[in-house]
Design an enzyme around this catalytic site. Structure first.
Site, PDB file in Angstrom:
ATOM      1  CB  CYS A 104     -13.743  -3.797  -4.434  1.00 18.23           C
ATOM      2  SG  CYS A 104     -13.241  -3.365  -2.799  1.00 18.23           S
ATOM      3  CG  ASN A 151      -2.128  -1.029   0.852  1.00 13.08           C
ATOM      4  OD1 ASN A 151      -2.305  -1.440  -0.298  1.00 13.08           O
ATOM      5  ND2 ASN A 151      -2.861  -1.430   1.875  1.00 13.08           N
ATOM      6  NE  ARG A 153      -5.494  -6.712  -6.037  1.00 10.19           N
ATOM      7  CZ  ARG A 153      -6.224  -6.395  -4.970  1.00 10.19           C
ATOM      8  NH1 ARG A 153      -7.254  -7.106  -4.616  1.00 10.19           N
ATOM      9  NH2 ARG A 153      -5.909  -5.340  -4.239  1.00 10.19           N
TER      10      ARG A 153
HETATM   11  C1  EPZ Z   1      -6.608   1.764   1.982  1.00 14.86           C
HETATM   12  O1  EPZ Z   1      -7.784   1.809   1.189  1.00 14.86           O
HETATM   13  C2  EPZ Z   1      -5.963   0.434   1.689  1.00 14.86           C
HETATM   14  N1  EPZ Z   1      -5.657   0.359   0.279  1.00 14.86           N
HETATM   15  C3  EPZ Z   1      -6.895  -0.691   2.115  1.00 14.86           C
HETATM   16  O2  EPZ Z   1      -6.204  -1.921   1.941  1.00 14.86           O
HETATM   17  C4  EPZ Z   1      -7.250  -0.531   3.592  1.00 14.86           C
HETATM   18  O3  EPZ Z   1      -8.206  -1.485   3.953  1.00 14.86           O
HETATM   19  C5  EPZ Z   1      -7.797   0.872   3.864  1.00 14.86           C
HETATM   20  O4  EPZ Z   1      -6.887   1.875   3.369  1.00 14.86           O
HETATM   21  C6  EPZ Z   1      -8.016   1.148   5.339  1.00 14.86           C
HETATM   22  O5  EPZ Z   1      -6.805   0.996   6.034  1.00 14.86           O
HETATM   23  C7  EPZ Z   1      -4.594   0.999  -0.179  1.00 14.86           C
HETATM   24  O6  EPZ Z   1      -3.847   1.646   0.538  1.00 14.86           O
HETATM   25  C8  EPZ Z   1      -4.326   0.861  -1.628  1.00 14.86           C
HETATM   26  P1  EPZ Z   1      -9.781   4.529   3.168  1.00 14.86           P
HETATM   27  P2  EPZ Z   1      -8.546   3.196   0.995  1.00 14.86           P
HETATM   28  O7  EPZ Z   1      -9.969   5.659   2.226  1.00 14.86           O
HETATM   29  O8  EPZ Z   1      -7.547   4.282   1.001  1.00 14.86           O
HETATM   30  C9  EPZ Z   1     -14.437   5.601   3.864  1.00 14.86           C
HETATM   31  C10 EPZ Z   1      -5.847  -4.081   1.187  1.00 14.86           C
HETATM   32  O9  EPZ Z   1      -6.378  -5.170   1.454  1.00 14.86           O
HETATM   33  N2  EPZ Z   1     -14.209   6.626   2.826  1.00 14.86           N
HETATM   34  O10 EPZ Z   1      -8.850   4.687   4.301  1.00 14.86           O
HETATM   35  O11 EPZ Z   1      -9.425   3.060  -0.184  1.00 14.86           O
HETATM   36  C11 EPZ Z   1     -14.388   4.190   3.300  1.00 14.86           C
HETATM   37  O12 EPZ Z   1     -15.650   3.824   2.791  1.00 14.86           O
HETATM   38  C12 EPZ Z   1      -6.695  -2.847   0.985  1.00 14.86           C
HETATM   39  O13 EPZ Z   1      -4.620  -3.929   1.064  1.00 14.86           O
HETATM   40  C13 EPZ Z   1     -15.196   7.547   2.571  1.00 14.86           C
HETATM   41  O14 EPZ Z   1     -16.300   7.501   3.137  1.00 14.86           O
HETATM   42  O15 EPZ Z   1      -9.403   3.226   2.323  1.00 14.86           O
HETATM   43  C14 EPZ Z   1     -13.931   3.396   4.487  1.00 14.86           C
HETATM   44  O16 EPZ Z   1     -15.041   3.104   5.286  1.00 14.86           O
HETATM   45  C15 EPZ Z   1      -8.146  -3.142   1.026  1.00 14.86           C
HETATM   46  N3  EPZ Z   1     -14.962   8.504   1.617  1.00 14.86           N
HETATM   47  C16 EPZ Z   1     -13.027   4.358   5.263  1.00 14.86           C
HETATM   48  O17 EPZ Z   1     -13.359   5.656   4.775  1.00 14.86           O
HETATM   49  C17 EPZ Z   1     -13.769   8.594   0.960  1.00 14.86           C
HETATM   50  O18 EPZ Z   1     -13.612   9.495   0.126  1.00 14.86           O
HETATM   51  C18 EPZ Z   1     -11.532   4.143   5.095  1.00 14.86           C
HETATM   52  O19 EPZ Z   1     -11.206   4.112   3.713  1.00 14.86           O
HETATM   53  C19 EPZ Z   1     -12.771   7.661   1.248  1.00 14.86           C
HETATM   54  C20 EPZ Z   1     -13.006   6.684   2.191  1.00 14.86           C
END
Ligand code: EPZ
Length: 458
Positions: A135, A41, A415
Site C-alpha cells: 500500500c 485498529n 476510512r
Molecule cells: C498495524 O499494521 C496497523 N494496522 C498500522 O496502522 C500500523 O502502522 C502498524 O501496525 C504499526 O504500528 C492495523 O492495525 C490494522 P506491522 P500491521 O505488522 O500490523 C514489518 C494505520 O494507519 N513486517 O506491525 O500491518 C512491516 O513491513 C495503519 O492505522 C514484516 O516484515 O503492521 C513493518 O515494517 C497503517 N513481516 C513492521 O513489520 C510481517 O509479516 C511492522 O508492521 C509483518 C510485518
C-alpha cells in the site's frame, strides 16, 4: 433500532468519496472538548475475532468509519449474522457460517482483512484469503504471520494471488517473531486460541490494540496471558462463547487532535482516552513547549507558543507511533528550529511531506530520515491525501495554515476518522466537504447543550 447490514456510509455515497474534497479555511485555533471514538485498529481485529464464538458477540464503542462498515460487509458476505445500530454497537454471530474463502473483491477493500486468515483457520481448519498486497506506506509483507501459522502445523500456499492455509490439527508451539509485528501477533493469537496445547509468541507487539484483542478473546473464554508484554502465552481452549465487549479509545485519533491543538495554538481536551496510551505523544508535546494536562480519562493540550523543534524516532509501542509520525511532522514543519524524524516502521511514509512542501514547508528526505526546518506558517494550497494518516496530517496542515487548503482523496480519511468534520467544527474549525459535483456541505456548530453532553461523555 438495529439495522440489518448494508451499512449507510456516513461520509457519502460509496464509491464517490474518492472524488470528494475537504476545504479548510485555516488559521483558527481549535478550542473545546472532543470525544474520542473506539480504536480502529482494535475494531478491525475484534470484529473478525467474534466469528470464533459459538454465539452472538455484542461489541460496543465501535468507531463509525469506513474500515468498520467495510469489514462488517465482509463478515456478512462470509455468512455471519451482523447487525449494527446507530449507537456504535455491533452484534455478530458466525455460528452458522460455512464459508472459509474471502475473495479478492471482498478483501481488496481493506488490508486488515488478513485477520480472516487466522480466524478462519481456527474456525474451520482452513482459510483462503486473497493476498492483501502493498500500500501507499510501503511493502507490507506477511511472512511473520505465515511463519506463525506454519509453526502451529498449518500448510500455507500462495496460488493465483490467494493465500491458502490448512491444517488437520493446530498444535501449540513457540514462535519467535523476527520483527515486532502487530498484525502477526494478533493473527497468531487468533489462530492459536483453539489450538491444542500452549502457544508462546516471543518478541510480540505490545500495542494497546493487541491487548484489547486479547482481552476480547479472553472475555469469550480464551486463555491468553502476557498481552502487553513481549511474551504472550495462549493456552488453547475447545470452545469460545458469545460475550459483550467495549472497544478501547483510539490512541491515534486522540493523538491527531492533540497535535492539531498544538499546531493551531489552540486549547483542546481529548475526552474518553486512556492517558497511559498517549505517553509518547504527551512527552513530545511537552518537549516542544506545549502545556499538557492529564486527567483520569482526558488530556488537555494548550498550544500557547510556537512549538520548539524535536526529534522523533518511530518505534513499536510504547515508542512513538508511526501512525502519528505524519501529523507530528506537520507540527514540526512550523516549529522553531530543525527537527529530524526517523521512520523505523514503514519505508514510504513521507508522501504527505511533498504536499507540505507545496504549502511552504522546508523538508529534505533521505531514505527513512526527514529533516524539517520549521517555517513560521504554512500557506493553504490544493493537496492530495495518499493514505489515511497522510490525510490526517494534511488536515492538521490546513487547520494551521494561512488561507484555504483543499484536500483531495478524502476517502482515505473516512476510512479511519469518525465524524472528522463534525468534531473539528465543534472545536471551531472552518471546514466544508465538497462533493463530486462541486457542491459544498458545511456542518453547523453544535449547541452548547450538545457540547456539554459531549463533555459529560454522553
Ligand atoms: C498495524 O499494521 C496497523 N494496522 C498500522 O496502522 C500500523 O502502522 C502498524 O501496525 C504499526 O504500528 C492495523 O492495525 C490494522 P506491522 P500491521 O505488522 O500490523 C514489518 C494505520 O494507519 N513486517 O506491525 O500491518 C512491516 O513491513 C495503519 O492505522 C514484516 O516484515 O503492521 C513493518 O515494517 C497503517 N513481516 C513492521 O513489520 C510481517 O509479516 C511492522 O508492521 C509483518 C510485518
Amino acid at each position: 433500532m438495529a439495522l440489518e447490514v448494508k451499512f449507510p456510509r456516513k461520509s457519502g455515497k460509496r464509491g464517490n468519496q474518492g472524488l470528494e474534497k475537504l476545504r479548510i479555511y485555516g488559521g483558527k485555533p481549535l478550542v473545546g472538548r472532543v470525544k474520542i471514538s473506539g480504536a480502529k485498529n482494535a475494531a478491525v481485529a475484534i470484529l473478525p475475532a467474534a466469528l470464533l464464538a459459538n454465539d452472538t458477540c455484542i461489541i460496543d464503542n465501535l468507531p463509525y468509519i469506513d474500515d468498520v462498515t467495510t469489514l462488517a460487509d465482509i463478515l456478512h458476505e462470509l455468512g455471519a449474522k451482523v447487525e449494527l445500530d446507530a449507537k456504535g454497537r455491533i452484534s455478530i454471530n458466525g455460528s452458522k457460517m460455512t464459508e472459509y474463502r474471502a475473495h479478492y473483491d471482498m478483501v481488496r477493500r481493506m488490508r486488515a482483512s488478513y485477520y480472516l486468515l487466522g480466524v478462519l483457520l481456527a474456525k474451520f481448519g482452513k482459510a483462503e484469503v486473497s493476498f492483501p498486497g502493498g500500500c501507499a506506506i510501503g511493502t507490507r509483507p506477511i511472512d511473520q504471520h505465515i511463519k506463525g501459522f506454519e509453526a502451529l502445523g498449518a500448510k500455507v500456499e500462495l496460488e493465483h494471488g490467494v493465500i491458502k492455509v490448512s491444517a488437520d490439527r493446530l498444535i501449540g508451539n513457540e514462535i519467535y517473531l523476527d520483527v515486532v509485528s502487530v498484525g502477526a501477533t494478533i493473527n497468531i493469537m487468533l489462530a492459536a486460541v483453539k489450538a491444542e496445547g500452549t502457544t508462546t509468541i516471543v518478541n510480540a507487539a505490545k500495542e494497546p490494540h493487541v491487548v484489547d484483542t486479547a482481552n476480547f478473546l479472553n472475555t469469550m473464554g480464551a486463555s491468553i496471558k502476557g498481552a502487553g508484554t513481549d511474551t504472550i502465552r495462549i493456552k488453547g481452549v475447545k470452545e469460545l462463547s458469545g460475550c459483550s465487549y467495549t472497544i478501547i479509545p483510539d490512541q491515534i485519533e486522540a493523538g491527531t487532535y492533540m497535535i492539531a491543538a498544538a499546531a493551531t495554538g489552540g486549547d483542546v481536551t481529548v475526552v474518553d482516552v486512556i492517558p497511559k496510551h498517549m505517553e509518547a505523544v504527551s512527552a513530545k508535546l511537552l518537549e516542544m513547549g506545549m502545556e499538557v494536562i492529564e486527567g483520569d480519562d482526558e488530556i488537555r493540550v494548550i498550544g500557547k507558543q510556537r512549538p520548539r523543534k524535536a526529534n522523533i524516532k518511530t518505534q513499536p509501542y510504547p515508542g512513538f507511533p508511526t501512525d502519528l509520525q505524519q501529523p507530528m511532522s506537520v507540527l514540526l514543519s512550523i516549529a522553531d528550529g530543525v527537527s529530524v524524524i526517523t521512520e523505523n516502521v514503514w519505508e514510504a511514509r513521507y508522501k504527505h511531506l511533498d504536499e507540505v512542501v507545496r504549502m511552504g514547508g522546508n523538508v529534505k528526505i533521505e531514505d527513512r530520515v526527514a529533516i524539517i526546518e520549521g517555517v513560521e506558517r504554512l500557506s493553504g494550497a490544493p493537496v492530495t491525501a495518499t493514505d489515511l494518516r497522510a490525510g490526517a496530517a494534511l488536515i492538521v496542515a490546513g487547520l494551521s495554515a494561512e488561507g484555504i487548503t483543499e484536500i483531495s482523496n478524502v476517502d482515505h480519511i473516512d476510512r479511519g476518522y469518525e465524524d472528522i468534520e463534525r468534531k473539528l467544527v465543534d472545536l471551531g474549525a472552518d471546514i466544508e466537504r465538497i462533493d463530486e459535483n462541486g457542491k459544498s456541505r458545511r456542518l453547523k456548530l453544535v449547541t452548547s447543550r450538545q457540547r456539554a453532553a459531549v463533555g459529560a461523555g454522553l
